[in-house]
Design an enzyme around this catalytic site. Structure first.
Site, PDB file in Angstrom:
ATOM      1  N   ASP A 119      -6.676   0.672   0.239  1.00  0.00           N
ATOM      2  CA  ASP A 119      -6.084  -0.641  -0.006  1.00  0.00           C
ATOM      3  C   ASP A 119      -7.027  -1.705   0.533  1.00  0.00           C
ATOM      4  O   ASP A 119      -7.692  -1.490   1.556  1.00  0.00           O
ATOM      5  CB  ASP A 119      -4.726  -0.759   0.682  1.00  0.00           C
ATOM      6  CG  ASP A 119      -3.658   0.100   0.033  1.00  0.00           C
ATOM      7  OD1 ASP A 119      -3.709   0.289  -1.198  1.00  0.00           O
ATOM      8  OD2 ASP A 119      -2.753   0.562   0.750  1.00  0.00           O
ATOM      9  N   ASP A 137      -1.920  -0.349  -7.306  1.00  0.00           N
ATOM     10  CA  ASP A 137      -0.604  -0.821  -6.871  1.00  0.00           C
ATOM     11  C   ASP A 137      -0.139  -1.994  -7.729  1.00  0.00           C
ATOM     12  O   ASP A 137       1.041  -2.094  -8.069  1.00  0.00           O
ATOM     13  CB  ASP A 137      -0.649  -1.263  -5.410  1.00  0.00           C
ATOM     14  CG  ASP A 137      -0.974  -0.136  -4.453  1.00  0.00           C
ATOM     15  OD1 ASP A 137      -0.730   1.043  -4.786  1.00  0.00           O
ATOM     16  OD2 ASP A 137      -1.481  -0.437  -3.355  1.00  0.00           O
TER      17      ASP A 137
END
Length: 164
Positions: A119, A137
């Site tokens: 991330d 995501d």
């Protein structure tokens, strides 16, 4: 009934997986874990590794979650491909499912390679920080919102489309 053409939807998913992996490669080459780079007053780049699911759910579960989420993503992906075959002509449904498919598989690549999801996008405002996320995501989130909106469409509209 012949299988409808799902090739364009699978190509879209493959392109999004490629964009997701390219963005992660770029960030991994330039940032150290935990390093933060200011981009704008509401946006940072920050390299993190999420061993859990959304919002780090089960990230401290001891390792089993890596394989659980990997198998779950493959199962959902298989269901999506079957559903795409049945509804490839339904633009809204197929678009939403393709986005979810791309996001799920993009994150699976990370789980297999690193044992965690990479991330790196962090949004914040007034001292409140949203958990870091990535392109995969974003695809899952947009796909899920589109899928929910599709389901909220009046039943008669969906029935009319199915009968054509």
């Amino acid at each position: 009934m012949p299988a409808r053409r799902i090739t364009p939807w699978l190509i879209l998913a493959a392109v999004l997986i490629g964009l997701d992996q390219a963005s992660k490669w770029f960030v991994l080459a330039r940032l150290l874990p935990g390093e933060t780079v200011y981009v704008a007053p509401f946006w940072n780049w920050v390299l993190t590794f999420n061993e859990g699911a959304a919002f780090s759910f089960l990230s401290d579960a001891g390792g089993w979650q890596r394989w659980f989420f990997t198998v779950l993503a493959f199962a959902i992906s298989a269901w999506i491909v079957v559903t795409l075959r049945r509804h490839a002509d339904d633009f809204r449904l197929s678009l939403s499912l393709s986005l979810i498919l791309a996001g799920a598989l993009g994150n699976v690549v990370d789980r297999i390679r690193f044992g965690a999801v990479v991330d790196f996008i962090q949004w914040h405002a007034a001292g409140f920080y949203w958990p870091a996320f990535n392109v995969a995501d974003s695809a899952i989130t947009i796909g899920a919102v589109l899928l929910a909106l599709e389901q909220l469409r009046p039943q008669r509209d969906r029935a009319a489309k199915e009968n054509t």
